[in-house]
Design a protein around this motif. Structure first.
Motif, mmCIF file in Angstrom:
data_model
loop_
_atom_site.group_PDB
_atom_site.id
_atom_site.type_symbol
_atom_site.label_atom_id
_atom_site.label_comp_id
_atom_site.label_asym_id
_atom_site.label_seq_id
_atom_site.Cartn_x
_atom_site.Cartn_y
_atom_site.Cartn_z
ATOM 1 N N SER A 24 0.680 -1.953 -11.380
ATOM 2 C CA SER A 24 0.205 -1.398 -10.125
ATOM 3 C C SER A 24 -1.344 -1.473 -9.761
ATOM 4 O O SER A 24 -1.682 -1.261 -8.697
ATOM 5 C CB SER A 24 0.695 -0.177 -10.219
ATOM 6 O OG SER A 24 -0.071 1.001 -10.851
ATOM 7 N N ARG A 29 -1.247 -6.066 -9.627
ATOM 8 C CA ARG A 29 -0.294 -6.528 -8.454
ATOM 9 C C ARG A 29 -0.684 -8.033 -7.937
ATOM 10 O O ARG A 29 0.366 -8.778 -7.617
ATOM 11 C CB ARG A 29 -0.783 -5.626 -7.260
ATOM 12 C CG ARG A 29 -0.547 -4.210 -7.481
ATOM 13 C CD ARG A 29 -0.839 -3.480 -6.243
ATOM 14 N NE ARG A 29 -1.993 -3.713 -5.355
ATOM 15 C CZ ARG A 29 -3.147 -3.013 -5.671
ATOM 16 N NH1 ARG A 29 -3.204 -2.148 -6.699
ATOM 17 N NH2 ARG A 29 -4.307 -3.269 -4.942
ATOM 18 N N THR A 44 5.403 2.046 -15.716
ATOM 19 C CA THR A 44 4.635 2.973 -14.615
ATOM 20 C C THR A 44 5.327 4.525 -14.835
ATOM 21 O O THR A 44 6.224 4.759 -15.213
ATOM 22 C CB THR A 44 4.899 2.549 -13.300
ATOM 23 O OG1 THR A 44 4.325 3.456 -12.434
ATOM 24 C CG2 THR A 44 6.478 2.559 -12.982
ATOM 25 N N LYS A 49 7.020 5.739 -6.567
ATOM 26 C CA LYS A 49 5.802 5.402 -5.953
ATOM 27 C C LYS A 49 5.299 3.995 -6.224
ATOM 28 O O LYS A 49 4.881 3.230 -5.040
ATOM 29 C CB LYS A 49 4.614 6.402 -6.432
ATOM 30 C CG LYS A 49 3.370 6.005 -5.730
ATOM 31 C CD LYS A 49 2.316 7.024 -6.182
ATOM 32 C CE LYS A 49 0.831 6.639 -5.465
ATOM 33 N NZ LYS A 49 -0.083 7.482 -6.040
ATOM 34 N N THR A 50 5.455 3.390 -7.438
ATOM 35 C CA THR A 50 4.939 1.956 -7.549
ATOM 36 C C THR A 50 6.123 1.087 -6.814
ATOM 37 O O THR A 50 5.525 -0.012 -6.518
ATOM 38 C CB THR A 50 5.234 1.436 -9.252
ATOM 39 O OG1 THR A 50 4.362 2.669 -9.779
ATOM 40 C CG2 THR A 50 4.588 0.391 -9.347
ATOM 41 N N ILE A 53 4.684 -0.813 -3.497
ATOM 42 C CA ILE A 53 3.920 -1.538 -3.370
ATOM 43 C C ILE A 53 4.207 -2.791 -4.282
ATOM 44 O O ILE A 53 3.348 -3.704 -4.236
ATOM 45 C CB ILE A 53 2.366 -1.050 -3.732
ATOM 46 C CG1 ILE A 53 2.553 -0.542 -5.347
ATOM 47 C CG2 ILE A 53 1.682 0.190 -3.041
ATOM 48 C CD1 ILE A 53 1.158 -0.264 -5.933
ATOM 49 N N MET A 54 5.437 -2.786 -4.527
ATOM 50 C CA MET A 54 5.497 -4.080 -5.169
ATOM 51 C C MET A 54 6.954 -4.777 -4.698
ATOM 52 O O MET A 54 7.605 -4.221 -3.928
ATOM 53 C CB MET A 54 6.171 -3.518 -6.729
ATOM 54 C CG MET A 54 5.360 -3.077 -7.606
ATOM 55 S SD MET A 54 4.186 -4.460 -8.303
ATOM 56 C CE MET A 54 2.917 -3.377 -9.339
#
Length: 313
Positions: A24, A29, A44, A49-50, A53-54
């Motif tokens: 992350s 990323r 993670t 949460k991760t 953004i993935m």
């Protein structure tokens, strides 16, 4: 992104299972956007949460016990507390160290315990391994190390990772320089004063900055993953490091702003404490191993790199 070291290998590696720690972060990323694999697993502490953004095809685990290392082909170890985000109290130094050493040790133990272990461990490090250096150009073979905190962190980090090496597992250690990206990292912290015309060199400006564009950083990691001829220590820095004075002047020119102000060393020390040494001293690091293996940098010069990141059509 094009590079003759891994272009063909990208299609050959589609069936690999790859585990990433530190996925992350800025580099993680960016790397994930270009990995070509059957499974990409990210370790993670906060999977939900991760996941936000993935990409959708990523698997998430919160402990290494959730994955069978016999099923992995490659482990990419990028985890670690940011080294300059906070002042170096004794507690913060310990956090910086343990966030690197502990996860690397756990990965090594899992690799060593596997009957059919991953064929490659790609583990992070930094050019801080060399400690403060002068203007002398140095590469992976350089041994005149300046023993200070940044070296101690990296030296043990690397030593732990190297114990995973065997006739079944190849180990690459990536000594990363200053990564330049438009969405985070060192460049974003520098930009504000320069945009307002208040930027300039730090102290004498003679200290070298060994930098790398984020796209080339990703390319280095992809080359390490897919090219089994690469092994051992690899400097991930552009082939044209610059002094802090030249960096400041180039950044100002790209932004079309003046470069008039100089930041005295005592001001930086007041703001950052001991960690100011990372900025006040530098290293003139060359990526000899990459160049000797025909790696082609997309952004070899600072001006070209900064224009690509900061000047939009």
């Amino acid at each position: 992104m094009e590079n003759n070291l891994f272009r063909q290998a990208l299609t050959q590696g589609t069936m690999m299972n790859i585990l990433i720690t530190g996925g992350s972060g800025l580099i993680g990323r960016a790397l994930i956007q270009h990995l070509n694999a059957e499974r990409i697993i990210v370790l993670t502490r906060n999977p939900e949460k991760t996941a936000n953004i993935m990409p959708d095809n990523i698997e998430f685990i919160s402990t290494l016990d959730e994955i069978d290392f016999n099923e992995l082909d490659v482990v990419i170890n990028l985890a670690g507390e940011a080294i300059v985000d906070k002042r170096w109290s004794n507690a913060q130094k310990n956090t910086i160290c343990q966030s690197r050493w502990k996860i690397t040790q756990k990965l090594v133990e899992k690799i060593q315990a596997a009957t059919n272990p991953p064929h490659s461990l790609i583990s992070g490090s930094a050019i801080g391994f060399y400690g403060r250096q002068g203007a002398l150009a140095i590469d992976e073979s350089y041994q005149e190390i300046h023993d200070e905190f940044s070296h101690k962190v990296c030296q043990k980090w690397e030593a732990i990772a190297q114990t995973a090496a065997s006739d079944k597992t190849r180990v690459c250690i990536i000594r990363t320089g200053i990564v330049l990206a438009e969405n985070g990292g060192a460049l974003q912290k520098m930009l504000l004063p320069f945009k307002f015309g208040l930027g300039g060199p730090i102290a004498s400006g003679e200290q070298f900055m060994s930098w790398i564009h984020i796209d080339d950083m990703v390319a280095v990691l992809l080359a390490a993953v897919y090219q089994t001829s690469l092994t051992g220590i690899i400097n991930a820095t552009a082939p044209m490091p610059v002094s802090n004075q030249e960096f400041s002047e180039t950044l100002s020119a790209v932004l079309k702003r003046p470069c008039l102000f100089r930041v005295p060393a005592f001001v930086l020390r007041a703001l950052m404490g001991e960690s100011a040494d990372l900025v006040l001293y530098g290293q003139n690091v060359l990526p000899s191993k990459l160049l000797n293996n025909n790696f082609k940098f997309q952004y070899p010069s600072l001006e070209v790199a900064l224009k690509q990141l900061l000047v939009k059509p």
